[in-house]
Design a protein around this motif. Structure first.
Motif, PDB file in Angstrom:
ATOM      1  N   VAL A  15       0.860  -1.192   0.000  1.00  0.00           N
ATOM      2  CA  VAL A  15       0.000   0.000   0.000  1.00  0.00           C
ATOM      3  C   VAL A  15       0.894   1.239   0.000  1.00  0.00           C
ATOM      4  CG1 VAL A  15      -1.977   1.150   1.056  1.00  0.00           C
ATOM      5  CG2 VAL A  15      -1.598  -1.275   1.485  1.00  0.00           C
ATOM      6  N   PRO A  16       0.926   1.964  -1.120  1.00  0.00           N
ATOM      7  CA  PRO A  16       1.639   3.242  -1.118  1.00  0.00           C
ATOM      8  C   PRO A  16       0.767   4.259  -0.378  1.00  0.00           C
ATOM      9  CG  PRO A  16       1.279   2.403  -3.358  1.00  0.00           C
ATOM     10  CD  PRO A  16       0.378   1.646  -2.448  1.00  0.00           C
ATOM     11  N   VAL A  17       1.310   4.884   0.650  1.00  0.00           N
ATOM     12  CA  VAL A  17       0.484   5.791   1.446  1.00  0.00           C
ATOM     13  C   VAL A  17       1.002   7.229   1.397  1.00  0.00           C
ATOM     14  CG1 VAL A  17      -0.431   4.056   3.057  1.00  0.00           C
ATOM     15  CG2 VAL A  17       1.745   5.148   3.571  1.00  0.00           C
ATOM     16  N   ASP A  18       0.051   8.160   1.256  1.00  0.00           N
ATOM     17  CA  ASP A  18       0.410   9.583   1.349  1.00  0.00           C
ATOM     18  C   ASP A  18      -0.323  10.231   2.530  1.00  0.00           C
ATOM     19  OD1 ASP A  18      -2.147   9.736   0.383  1.00  0.00           O
ATOM     20  OD2 ASP A  18      -1.701  11.099  -1.268  1.00  0.00           O
ATOM     21  N   HIS A  45       5.945   4.955   1.925  1.00  0.00           N
ATOM     22  CA  HIS A  45       5.734   6.385   1.683  1.00  0.00           C
ATOM     23  C   HIS A  45       6.971   6.955   0.991  1.00  0.00           C
ATOM     24  CE1 HIS A  45       4.365  10.455   1.971  1.00  0.00           C
ATOM     25  NE2 HIS A  45       5.518  10.795   2.520  1.00  0.00           N
ATOM     26  N   VAL A  46       6.710   7.746  -0.041  1.00  0.00           N
ATOM     27  CA  VAL A  46       7.821   8.361  -0.781  1.00  0.00           C
ATOM     28  C   VAL A  46       7.835   9.858  -0.526  1.00  0.00           C
ATOM     29  CG1 VAL A  46       8.933   8.606  -3.036  1.00  0.00           C
ATOM     30  CG2 VAL A  46       7.415   6.650  -2.609  1.00  0.00           C
ATOM     31  N   ILE A  47       8.960  10.339  -0.023  1.00  0.00           N
ATOM     32  CA  ILE A  47       9.123  11.790   0.116  1.00  0.00           C
ATOM     33  C   ILE A  47       9.615  12.306  -1.235  1.00  0.00           C
ATOM     34  CG2 ILE A  47      10.438  13.615   1.257  1.00  0.00           C
ATOM     35  CD1 ILE A  47      10.411  11.865   3.761  1.00  0.00           C
ATOM     36  N   THR A 118      -7.490   6.237  -5.308  1.00  0.00           N
ATOM     37  CA  THR A 118      -7.670   6.781  -6.678  1.00  0.00           C
ATOM     38  C   THR A 118      -7.054   8.181  -6.742  1.00  0.00           C
ATOM     39  OG1 THR A 118      -9.830   7.625  -5.985  1.00  0.00           O
ATOM     40  CG2 THR A 118      -9.816   5.550  -7.227  1.00  0.00           C
ATOM     41  N   HIS A 119      -7.094   8.857  -5.590  1.00  0.00           N
ATOM     42  CA  HIS A 119      -6.545  10.213  -5.493  1.00  0.00           C
ATOM     43  C   HIS A 119      -5.756  10.319  -4.200  1.00  0.00           C
ATOM     44  CE1 HIS A 119     -10.031  10.479  -8.130  1.00  0.00           C
ATOM     45  NE2 HIS A 119      -9.344  11.422  -8.766  1.00  0.00           N
ATOM     46  N   GLY A 120      -5.149  11.488  -4.008  1.00  0.00           N
ATOM     47  CA  GLY A 120      -4.352  11.662  -2.792  1.00  0.00           C
ATOM     48  C   GLY A 120      -4.346  13.096  -2.366  1.00  0.00           C
ATOM     49  N   ARG A 121      -3.213  13.517  -1.844  1.00  0.00           N
ATOM     50  CA  ARG A 121      -3.110  14.868  -1.300  1.00  0.00           C
ATOM     51  C   ARG A 121      -3.091  15.941  -2.376  1.00  0.00           C
ATOM     52  NH1 ARG A 121      -3.363  15.824   3.444  1.00  0.00           N
ATOM     53  NH2 ARG A 121      -3.124  14.179   4.968  1.00  0.00           N
ATOM     54  N   THR A 122      -2.711  15.559  -3.603  1.00  0.00           N
ATOM     55  CA  THR A 122      -2.515  16.576  -4.645  1.00  0.00           C
ATOM     56  C   THR A 122      -3.827  17.174  -5.162  1.00  0.00           C
ATOM     57  OG1 THR A 122      -2.131  14.667  -6.062  1.00  0.00           O
ATOM     58  CG2 THR A 122      -0.204  15.977  -5.465  1.00  0.00           C
ATOM     59  N   GLY A 123      -4.961  16.521  -4.896  1.00  0.00           N
ATOM     60  CA  GLY A 123      -6.270  17.110  -5.134  1.00  0.00           C
ATOM     61  C   GLY A 123      -6.643  17.426  -6.552  1.00  0.00           C
ATOM     62  N   LEU A 129      -8.178   9.462 -12.165  1.00  0.00           N
ATOM     63  CA  LEU A 129      -7.124   9.047 -11.239  1.00  0.00           C
ATOM     64  C   LEU A 129      -6.136  10.180 -11.051  1.00  0.00           C
ATOM     65  CD1 LEU A 129      -6.179   5.497 -12.648  1.00  0.00           C
ATOM     66  CD2 LEU A 129      -7.391   5.960 -10.517  1.00  0.00           C
ATOM     67  N   GLY A 130      -5.521  10.249  -9.876  1.00  0.00           N
ATOM     68  CA  GLY A 130      -4.444  11.213  -9.656  1.00  0.00           C
ATOM     69  C   GLY A 130      -3.211  10.795 -10.443  1.00  0.00           C
ATOM     70  N   SER A 131      -2.185  11.647 -10.460  1.00  0.00           N
ATOM     71  CA  SER A 131      -1.055  11.377 -11.356  1.00  0.00           C
ATOM     72  C   SER A 131      -0.210  10.189 -10.888  1.00  0.00           C
ATOM     73  CB  SER A 131      -0.200  12.622 -11.526  1.00  0.00           C
ATOM     74  OG  SER A 131       0.473  12.905 -10.322  1.00  0.00           O
ATOM     75  N   VAL A 132      -0.060  10.024  -9.560  1.00  0.00           N
ATOM     76  CA  VAL A 132       0.721   8.873  -9.066  1.00  0.00           C
ATOM     77  C   VAL A 132      -0.060   7.585  -9.368  1.00  0.00           C
ATOM     78  CG1 VAL A 132       1.748   7.785  -7.031  1.00  0.00           C
ATOM     79  CG2 VAL A 132       1.780  10.273  -7.246  1.00  0.00           C
ATOM     80  N   ALA A 133      -1.356   7.602  -9.043  1.00  0.00           N
ATOM     81  CA  ALA A 133      -2.189   6.418  -9.267  1.00  0.00           C
ATOM     82  C   ALA A 133      -2.211   6.046 -10.755  1.00  0.00           C
ATOM     83  CB  ALA A 133      -3.600   6.682  -8.763  1.00  0.00           C
ATOM     84  N   GLU A 134      -2.369   7.033 -11.608  1.00  0.00           N
ATOM     85  CA  GLU A 134      -2.469   6.762 -13.048  1.00  0.00           C
ATOM     86  C   GLU A 134      -1.202   6.079 -13.577  1.00  0.00           C
ATOM     87  OE1 GLU A 134      -2.075   7.314 -17.254  1.00  0.00           O
ATOM     88  OE2 GLU A 134      -0.907   8.539 -15.875  1.00  0.00           O
TER      89      GLU A 134
HETATM   90  P1  AMP Z   1      -2.336  10.874  -6.426  1.00  0.00           P
HETATM   91  O1  AMP Z   1      -2.149  10.091  -7.695  1.00  0.00           O
HETATM   92  O2  AMP Z   1      -1.178  11.743  -6.033  1.00  0.00           O
HETATM   93  O3  AMP Z   1      -3.648  11.612  -6.426  1.00  0.00           O
HETATM   94  O4  AMP Z   1      -2.438   9.804  -5.235  1.00  0.00           O
HETATM   95  C1  AMP Z   1      -3.140   8.581  -5.403  1.00  0.00           C
HETATM   96  C2  AMP Z   1      -2.637   7.573  -4.407  1.00  0.00           C
HETATM   97  O5  AMP Z   1      -1.246   7.327  -4.657  1.00  0.00           O
HETATM   98  C3  AMP Z   1      -2.703   7.966  -2.934  1.00  0.00           C
HETATM   99  O6  AMP Z   1      -3.979   7.741  -2.329  1.00  0.00           O
HETATM  100  C4  AMP Z   1      -1.644   7.048  -2.343  1.00  0.00           C
HETATM  101  O7  AMP Z   1      -2.166   5.734  -2.230  1.00  0.00           O
HETATM  102  C5  AMP Z   1      -0.564   7.050  -3.448  1.00  0.00           C
HETATM  103  N1  AMP Z   1       0.472   8.085  -3.270  1.00  0.00           N
HETATM  104  C6  AMP Z   1       0.451   9.371  -3.693  1.00  0.00           C
HETATM  105  N2  AMP Z   1       1.574  10.018  -3.335  1.00  0.00           N
HETATM  106  C7  AMP Z   1       2.330   9.119  -2.663  1.00  0.00           C
HETATM  107  C8  AMP Z   1       3.600   9.175  -2.012  1.00  0.00           C
HETATM  108  N3  AMP Z   1       4.332  10.295  -2.000  1.00  0.00           N
HETATM  109  N4  AMP Z   1       4.072   8.056  -1.410  1.00  0.00           N
HETATM  110  C9  AMP Z   1       3.345   6.918  -1.428  1.00  0.00           C
HETATM  111  N5  AMP Z   1       2.150   6.809  -2.015  1.00  0.00           N
HETATM  112  C10 AMP Z   1       1.628   7.880  -2.619  1.00  0.00           C
END
Ligand code: AMP
Length: 156
Positions: A15-18, A45-47, A118-123, A129-134
């Motif tokens: 589980v990648p977590v933000d 978690h990735v910084i 599907t999304h995260g902190r980047t809103g 889908l968010g960019s990391v998820a995509e």
């Molecule tokens: P995003 O694509 O940024 O909207 O985030 C979608 C999902 O990707 C989040 O709900 C997390 O599960 C994962 N994710 C986003 N950023 C990170 C991060 N820096 N490190 C680990 N997981 C991340």
């Protein structure tokens, strides 16, 4: 002669977590699946190091250390919560480009299933889908379960 198809197995879940509500929800789903398949969970978690690559001044380093401390504490909290449910948990805190580091860990740890928000902190909720998820969905060698929030619990 027909080749016997290999049955898919789930022995390791990542589980990648933000720390957003989305990734918290992904952790809940992963916990449920891990119980069913009697397997452990890896939290990663990735910084994001992108913004630090050009000027590594003392203030930037200080800021980064603070981020590491906060992320370490939040990861520990999640680990404790999952251990209370009798699940085996490993945590990883790494730096780099989030989707790249997630994919690297997937290969290195021979992950069978990724569960993420599907999304995260980047809103960018208007996108599917968010960019990391995509990127992870597009490039992952293993199946990816993307978890959305119910309409009552958006953002956090
Ligand atoms: P995003 O694509 O940024 O909207 O985030 C979608 C999902 O990707 C989040 O709900 C997390 O599960 C994962 N994710 C986003 N950023 C990170 C991060 N820096 N490190 C680990 N997981 C991340």
């Amino acid at each position: 002669m027909r080749r016997k198809e290999q049955r898919p197995q789930i022995r390791s879940i990542m589980v990648p977590v933000d720390f957003s509500s989305y990734s918290n929800q992904a952790v809940n789903y992963a916990a449920m699946i891990a119980k069913k398949f009697k397997t452990g969970i890896m939290l990663v978690h990735v910084i994001d190091s992108l913004s630090y690559s050009v000027t590594d001044t003392a203030r930037v380093i200080e800021h980064r250390r603070a981020l590491e401390t906060i992320a370490g504490t939040l990861l520990d909290n999640l680990r404790k919560q999952l251990r209370e449910k009798n699940l085996k948990v490993k945590t990883y805190l790494v730096s780099g480009t989030p989707y790249r580091e997630i994919l690297k860990k997937t290969q290195l740890e021979k992950v069978d299933l990724i569960v993420m928000g599907t999304h995260g902190r980047t809103g960018v909720e208007h996108l599917l889908l968010g960019s990391v998820a995509e990127r992870v969905v597009r490039l992952s060698p293993c199946p990816v379960l993307t978890v959305r929030l119910s309409s009552g619990s958006r953002r956090g």
